[in-house]
Scaffold this motif. Structure first.
Motif, PDB file in Angstrom:
ATOM      1  N   VAL A 170       0.816  -1.040  -0.173  1.00 25.18           N
ATOM      2  CA  VAL A 170      -0.186  -0.120   0.013  1.00 25.18           C
ATOM      3  C   VAL A 170       0.883   1.244   0.024  1.00 25.18           C
ATOM      4  CG1 VAL A 170      -0.222   0.061   2.632  1.00 25.18           C
ATOM      5  CG2 VAL A 170      -1.920   1.050   1.030  1.00 25.18           C
ATOM      6  N   GLY A 171       0.704   2.207  -0.598  1.00 27.46           N
ATOM      7  CA  GLY A 171       1.280   3.526  -0.682  1.00 27.46           C
ATOM      8  C   GLY A 171       0.343   4.859  -1.017  1.00 27.46           C
ATOM      9  N   ILE A 172       1.156   5.936  -0.847  1.00 23.64           N
ATOM     10  CA  ILE A 172       0.439   7.189  -1.122  1.00 23.64           C
ATOM     11  C   ILE A 172       1.596   8.072  -1.740  1.00 23.64           C
ATOM     12  CG2 ILE A 172      -1.349   7.127   0.848  1.00 23.64           C
ATOM     13  CD1 ILE A 172       0.624   8.934   2.586  1.00 23.64           C
ATOM     14  N   ARG A 173       1.059   8.704  -2.668  1.00 26.16           N
ATOM     15  CA  ARG A 173       1.720   9.573  -3.527  1.00 26.16           C
ATOM     16  C   ARG A 173       1.308  11.009  -3.853  1.00 26.16           C
ATOM     17  NH1 ARG A 173       1.299   6.675  -8.097  1.00 26.16           N
ATOM     18  NH2 ARG A 173      -0.296   7.825  -8.807  1.00 26.16           N
ATOM     19  N   ARG A 174       2.066  12.067  -3.191  1.00 23.42           N
ATOM     20  CA  ARG A 174       1.866  13.217  -3.529  1.00 23.42           C
ATOM     21  C   ARG A 174       1.616  13.628  -5.014  1.00 23.42           C
ATOM     22  NH1 ARG A 174       5.590  16.459  -1.103  1.00 23.42           N
ATOM     23  NH2 ARG A 174       6.668  16.783  -2.828  1.00 23.42           N
ATOM     24  N   GLU A 175       0.432  14.354  -5.338  1.00 25.98           N
ATOM     25  CA  GLU A 175      -0.051  14.586  -6.820  1.00 25.98           C
ATOM     26  C   GLU A 175       0.134  16.043  -7.174  1.00 25.98           C
ATOM     27  OE1 GLU A 175      -0.368  12.468  -9.003  1.00 25.98           O
ATOM     28  OE2 GLU A 175      -0.545  10.628  -7.818  1.00 25.98           O
ATOM     29  N   ASP A 176       0.587  16.400  -8.250  1.00 31.73           N
ATOM     30  CA  ASP A 176       0.903  17.769  -8.639  1.00 31.73           C
ATOM     31  C   ASP A 176      -0.104  18.043  -9.624  1.00 31.73           C
ATOM     32  OD1 ASP A 176       2.844  18.307  -6.757  1.00 31.73           O
ATOM     33  OD2 ASP A 176       4.401  17.445  -8.284  1.00 31.73           O
ATOM     34  N   ASP A 177      -1.176  17.210 -10.044  1.00 32.35           N
ATOM     35  CA  ASP A 177      -1.967  17.342 -11.062  1.00 32.35           C
ATOM     36  C   ASP A 177      -2.736  18.679 -10.884  1.00 32.35           C
ATOM     37  OD1 ASP A 177      -4.243  17.271 -12.693  1.00 32.35           O
ATOM     38  OD2 ASP A 177      -3.909  15.142 -13.067  1.00 32.35           O
ATOM     39  N   PRO A 178      -2.891  19.775 -11.558  1.00 32.43           N
ATOM     40  CA  PRO A 178      -3.695  20.755 -11.530  1.00 32.43           C
ATOM     41  C   PRO A 178      -5.018  20.605 -11.264  1.00 32.43           C
ATOM     42  CG  PRO A 178      -2.729  20.835 -13.861  1.00 32.43           C
ATOM     43  CD  PRO A 178      -2.266  19.449 -13.209  1.00 32.43           C
ATOM     44  N   ARG A 179      -5.555  19.528 -11.966  1.00 35.50           N
ATOM     45  CA  ARG A 179      -7.185  19.202 -11.746  1.00 35.50           C
ATOM     46  C   ARG A 179      -7.470  19.125 -10.209  1.00 35.50           C
ATOM     47  NH1 ARG A 179      -7.851  14.320 -15.077  1.00 35.50           N
ATOM     48  NH2 ARG A 179      -5.846  13.646 -14.138  1.00 35.50           N
ATOM     49  N   TRP A 180      -6.411  18.650  -9.387  1.00 35.95           N
ATOM     50  CA  TRP A 180      -6.492  17.987  -8.347  1.00 35.95           C
ATOM     51  C   TRP A 180      -6.454  19.252  -7.141  1.00 35.95           C
ATOM     52  CZ3 TRP A 180      -4.254  12.870  -7.539  1.00 35.95           C
ATOM     53  CH2 TRP A 180      -4.970  11.725  -8.677  1.00 35.95           C
ATOM     54  N   THR A 181      -7.240  19.096  -5.956  1.00 34.03           N
ATOM     55  CA  THR A 181      -6.877  19.988  -4.760  1.00 34.03           C
ATOM     56  C   THR A 181      -5.310  20.067  -4.705  1.00 34.03           C
ATOM     57  OG1 THR A 181      -8.974  19.344  -4.030  1.00 34.03           O
ATOM     58  CG2 THR A 181      -7.595  20.551  -2.537  1.00 34.03           C
ATOM     59  N   ASP A 182      -4.699  21.201  -4.111  1.00 30.66           N
ATOM     60  CA  ASP A 182      -3.318  21.333  -3.961  1.00 30.66           C
ATOM     61  C   ASP A 182      -3.060  20.565  -2.930  1.00 30.66           C
ATOM     62  OD1 ASP A 182      -0.955  22.445  -4.124  1.00 30.66           O
ATOM     63  OD2 ASP A 182      -1.369  23.829  -2.392  1.00 30.66           O
ATOM     64  N   GLY A 183      -1.956  19.882  -2.819  1.00 29.18           N
ATOM     65  CA  GLY A 183      -1.588  19.084  -1.803  1.00 29.18           C
ATOM     66  C   GLY A 183      -1.933  17.586  -1.540  1.00 29.18           C
ATOM     67  N   GLN A 184      -2.776  17.170  -2.546  1.00 31.12           N
ATOM     68  CA  GLN A 184      -3.640  15.985  -2.421  1.00 31.12           C
ATOM     69  C   GLN A 184      -2.802  14.862  -2.731  1.00 31.12           C
ATOM     70  OE1 GLN A 184      -7.040  15.828  -5.229  1.00 31.12           O
ATOM     71  NE2 GLN A 184      -8.425  15.367  -3.491  1.00 31.12           N
ATOM     72  N   TRP A 185      -3.171  13.684  -2.136  1.00 30.73           N
ATOM     73  CA  TRP A 185      -2.282  12.613  -2.243  1.00 30.73           C
ATOM     74  C   TRP A 185      -2.915  11.445  -2.806  1.00 30.73           C
ATOM     75  CZ3 TRP A 185       2.967  11.437  -0.107  1.00 30.73           C
ATOM     76  CH2 TRP A 185       3.372  12.522   0.351  1.00 30.73           C
ATOM     77  N   ASN A 186      -2.582  10.644  -3.807  1.00 29.08           N
ATOM     78  CA  ASN A 186      -3.244   9.457  -4.178  1.00 29.08           C
ATOM     79  C   ASN A 186      -2.956   8.316  -3.347  1.00 29.08           C
ATOM     80  OD1 ASN A 186      -4.625   8.477  -6.456  1.00 29.08           O
ATOM     81  ND2 ASN A 186      -2.889   7.183  -7.226  1.00 29.08           N
ATOM     82  N   LEU A 187      -3.910   7.399  -3.217  1.00 21.49           N
ATOM     83  CA  LEU A 187      -3.870   6.205  -2.463  1.00 21.49           C
ATOM     84  C   LEU A 187      -3.956   5.054  -3.407  1.00 21.49           C
ATOM     85  CD1 LEU A 187      -3.984   4.692   0.369  1.00 21.49           C
ATOM     86  CD2 LEU A 187      -6.433   4.606  -0.071  1.00 21.49           C
ATOM     87  N   GLY A 188      -2.979   4.101  -3.374  1.00 21.32           N
ATOM     88  CA  GLY A 188      -2.867   3.057  -4.154  1.00 21.32           C
ATOM     89  C   GLY A 188      -2.553   1.698  -3.121  1.00 21.32           C
ATOM     90  N   TYR A 189      -3.032   0.496  -3.744  1.00 25.32           N
ATOM     91  CA  TYR A 189      -2.765  -0.693  -3.110  1.00 25.32           C
ATOM     92  C   TYR A 189      -2.805  -1.906  -4.018  1.00 25.32           C
ATOM     93  CZ  TYR A 189      -7.615   0.556  -2.721  1.00 25.32           C
ATOM     94  OH  TYR A 189      -8.845   1.094  -3.109  1.00 25.32           O
TER      95      TYR A 189
END
Length: 192
Positions: free
Chosen positions: A82-101
């Motif tokens: 399981v992991g989380i990754r900081r996203e810099d995608d401009p469509r997403w809220t600033d500072g949002q992290w993506n959860l994957g597993y």
């Protein structure tokens, strides 16, 4: 950041290690991964070595991605990741992290992925690392959807177009998000 070990009722979450490489390669060679995951295909031992030695290590060093191996309490056996990754995608809220597993095939169905993902999400909120989480999956990945739903994510949308890192024939992606103050109950609105 220095890697952090997390514990749940049934699991210890720590950093994937060289001793895990053969099982990572075995688990990720499951045909399910070709269809639903963004891992290389066909997946080889060399991919697993790169994942442990480079991808995981660099993610922790750069504070951009934190990855844990799921292990039964009292054992070093690898069950999944399981992991989380900081996203810099401009469509997403600033500072949002993506959860994957993902979970190795022999270990699926016992609720362990949900338990581990909940521990990671709670840790990120408690430490002030993740102001919000984003979840996305190839449309049709009902196993991943079920976990995100149980974690309390709110379904947002289905977007057309291939998921990042997926073959062109994968046409739609599901999206959901979770904030620190969101109700963690299962919410309506998820695809059937």
């Amino acid at each position: 950041m220095k890697p952090v070990t997390l514990r749940t009722e049934r699991l210890v979450l720590d950093v994937p290690a060289l001793a895990d490489v053969d099982l990572i390669a075995e688990y990720c060679a499951d045909p399910v991964f070709e269809h639903w995951m963004t891992t290389p295909w066909p997946y080889t031992r060399e991919h697993a070595l790169g994942f442990v030695n480079e991808y995981v290590a660099v993610g922790w060093q750069q504070d951009r991605e934190f990855t844990w191996a799921l292990r039964p309490a009292g054992s070093r056996e690898l069950l999944g990741v399981v992991g989380i990754r900081r996203e810099d995608d401009p469509r997403w809220t600033d500072g949002q992290w993506n959860l994957g597993y993902w979970m190795g095939a022999p270990n699926r169905g016992a609720g362990l992925t949900t338990e581990a993902a909940r521990a990671v999400v709670d840790w990120g909120f408690a430490e002030g690392i993740a102001p919000r989480y984003r979840w996305e999956a190839v449309a049709g990945n009902v196993g991943s959807l079920a976990i995100a739903r149980r974690l309390g994510f709110t379904f947002l949308e289905t977007t057309p177009g291939r998921a990042e890192g997926m073959p062109a024939q994968r046409s739609d992606t599901w999206h959901a998000e979770l904030g620190p103050d969101d109700d963690r109950e299962i919410k309506p609105g998820w695809p059937v």
